[in-house]
Design an enzyme around this catalytic site. Structure first.
Site, PDB file in Angstrom:
ATOM      1  N   CYS A 270       3.046  -3.393   3.649  1.00  0.00           N
ATOM      2  CA  CYS A 270       2.337  -2.646   3.921  1.00  0.00           C
ATOM      3  C   CYS A 270       3.140  -1.957   5.197  1.00  0.00           C
ATOM      4  O   CYS A 270       4.419  -2.135   5.651  1.00  0.00           O
ATOM      5  CB  CYS A 270       0.819  -2.651   4.452  1.00  0.00           C
ATOM      6  SG  CYS A 270       0.459  -3.789   6.033  1.00  0.00           S
ATOM      7  N   GLY A 271       2.651  -0.734   5.672  1.00  0.00           N
ATOM      8  CA  GLY A 271       3.456   0.051   7.015  1.00  0.00           C
ATOM      9  C   GLY A 271       3.849  -0.848   8.062  1.00  0.00           C
ATOM     10  O   GLY A 271       4.689  -0.959   8.913  1.00  0.00           O
TER      11      GLY A 271
ATOM     12  N   HIS B   6       6.404 -31.300   8.795  1.00  0.00           N
ATOM     13  CA  HIS B   6       5.917 -30.388   8.544  1.00  0.00           C
ATOM     14  C   HIS B   6       5.393 -30.629   7.085  1.00  0.00           C
ATOM     15  O   HIS B   6       4.186 -29.255   7.221  1.00  0.00           O
ATOM     16  CB  HIS B   6       7.028 -29.100   8.084  1.00  0.00           C
ATOM     17  CG  HIS B   6       7.686 -28.733   8.996  1.00  0.00           C
ATOM     18  ND1 HIS B   6       7.678 -28.088  10.803  1.00  0.00           N
ATOM     19  CD2 HIS B   6       9.263 -28.895   9.182  1.00  0.00           C
ATOM     20  CE1 HIS B   6       8.758 -28.532  11.669  1.00  0.00           C
ATOM     21  NE2 HIS B   6       9.737 -28.678  10.273  1.00  0.00           N
TER      22      HIS B   6
ATOM     23  N   HIS C 199       9.757 -24.134   7.872  1.00  0.00           N
ATOM     24  CA  HIS C 199       8.081 -24.771   8.584  1.00  0.00           C
ATOM     25  C   HIS C 199       6.878 -24.935   7.967  1.00  0.00           C
ATOM     26  O   HIS C 199       6.280 -25.941   7.737  1.00  0.00           O
ATOM     27  CB  HIS C 199       8.749 -24.240  10.139  1.00  0.00           C
ATOM     28  CG  HIS C 199       9.814 -24.740  11.170  1.00  0.00           C
ATOM     29  ND1 HIS C 199       9.514 -25.562  11.725  1.00  0.00           N
ATOM     30  CD2 HIS C 199      10.514 -25.850  10.677  1.00  0.00           C
ATOM     31  CE1 HIS C 199      11.084 -25.541  12.712  1.00  0.00           C
ATOM     32  NE2 HIS C 199      11.906 -25.765  11.424  1.00  0.00           N
TER      33      HIS C 199
ATOM     34  N   ASP D 190       1.157  -1.142  -0.545  1.00  0.00           N
ATOM     35  CA  ASP D 190       0.279   0.307   0.456  1.00  0.00           C
ATOM     36  C   ASP D 190       0.638   0.859   0.175  1.00  0.00           C
ATOM     37  O   ASP D 190       2.080   0.794  -0.177  1.00  0.00           O
ATOM     38  CB  ASP D 190      -1.248   0.010   1.128  1.00  0.00           C
ATOM     39  CG  ASP D 190      -0.269   0.032   2.737  1.00  0.00           C
ATOM     40  OD1 ASP D 190       1.543   0.313   2.433  1.00  0.00           O
ATOM     41  OD2 ASP D 190      -1.367  -0.180   3.631  1.00  0.00           O
ATOM     42  N   HIS D 191       0.056   2.350  -0.513  1.00  0.00           N
ATOM     43  CA  HIS D 191       1.103   3.382  -0.290  1.00  0.00           C
ATOM     44  C   HIS D 191       2.160   3.442   0.786  1.00  0.00           C
ATOM     45  O   HIS D 191       3.643   4.423   0.801  1.00  0.00           O
ATOM     46  CB  HIS D 191       0.371   4.674   0.648  1.00  0.00           C
ATOM     47  CG  HIS D 191      -0.964   4.815   1.760  1.00  0.00           C
ATOM     48  ND1 HIS D 191      -1.702   3.990   1.606  1.00  0.00           N
ATOM     49  CD2 HIS D 191      -0.399   5.041   2.784  1.00  0.00           C
ATOM     50  CE1 HIS D 191      -1.957   3.795   3.281  1.00  0.00           C
ATOM     51  NE2 HIS D 191      -1.617   4.998   3.534  1.00  0.00           N
TER      52      HIS D 191
HETATM   53  C1  RB5 Z   1      -1.951   2.652   6.500  1.00  0.00           C
HETATM   54  O1  RB5 Z   1      -1.524   3.958   7.321  1.00  0.00           O
HETATM   55  C2  RB5 Z   1      -1.427   1.444   7.827  1.00  0.00           C
HETATM   56  O2  RB5 Z   1      -2.587   1.106   8.461  1.00  0.00           O
HETATM   57  C3  RB5 Z   1      -1.033   0.183   6.485  1.00  0.00           C
HETATM   58  O3  RB5 Z   1      -0.548   0.255   6.011  1.00  0.00           O
HETATM   59  C4  RB5 Z   1      -0.896  -1.114   7.754  1.00  0.00           C
HETATM   60  O4  RB5 Z   1      -0.096  -0.803   8.309  1.00  0.00           O
HETATM   61  C5  RB5 Z   1      -2.252  -2.043   7.949  1.00  0.00           C
HETATM   62  O5  RB5 Z   1      -1.973  -3.350   8.778  1.00  0.00           O
END
Ligand code: RB5
Length: 148
Positions: free
Chosen positions: A68-69, A136, A101, A11-12
């Site tokens: 993501c973040g 496993h 595993h 994501d961003h």
């Molecule tokens: C975006 O602000 C953030 O919520 C996303 O990147 C992530 O960390 C969600 O799990």
């Protein structure tokens, strides 16, 4: 044998790390399928997590890298898909064990939590480590068998 195609998505909040890892992958000889996003405008991580999962389950990519973040939201999304085993990893050790595993097929990372060199190290380890199989194997098989 080395997978040929790696799908990457974020994501961003994961776009900078995604781009850096995509460059590493290309340098290592992998074909990279970049599922976006292409800009840092805010987006919703499930949209990109679902797209990445679909590319793996469809066989367009052998493995995936998701950022993501925190890595949490995108890994939760990915793991809704039967056949996808996304491992949220924080270092080379968790990446190695996720392969040995769990036969993980997607490496999930949190750009806001992990340093770039640690992430690059985790990626290299993830790519190089085979599944141990053996005891496993049956456990991994049970993941999808028990899913609704
Ligand atoms: C975006 O602000 C953030 O919520 C996303 O990147 C992530 O960390 C969600 O799990």
């Amino acid at each position: 044998m080395k997978p040929k195609t790696v799908a990457v998505a974020s994501d961003h909040a994961g776009i900078v790390l995604k781009a850096a890892l995509a460059e590493d992958l290309k340098g290592l000889g992998y074909t990279v399928l970049d599922l976006g996003p292409a800009t840092a405008d805010p987006v919703d991580y499930p949209d990109f997590g679902h797209a990445l999962a679909q590319s793996v389950t469809a066989g367009d990519a052998e493995i995936g890298v998701a950022v993501c973040g925190t890595g949490i939201g995108i890994s939760i999304t990915l793991n809704r898909h039967r056949g996808v085993r996304a491992a949220l990893c924080h270092d080379s050790l968790s990446a190695r064990l996720s392969r040995q595993h769990n036969n993980a097929n997607v490496l999930a990372l949190g750009e806001r939590l992990i340093g770039i060199e640690t992430a690059r190290d985790a990626l290299r380890t993830f790519l190089e480590t085979p599944f141990d199989g053996g005891r496993h194997e049956a456990r991994v098989d049970k993941i999808d068998r028990g899913a609704s």
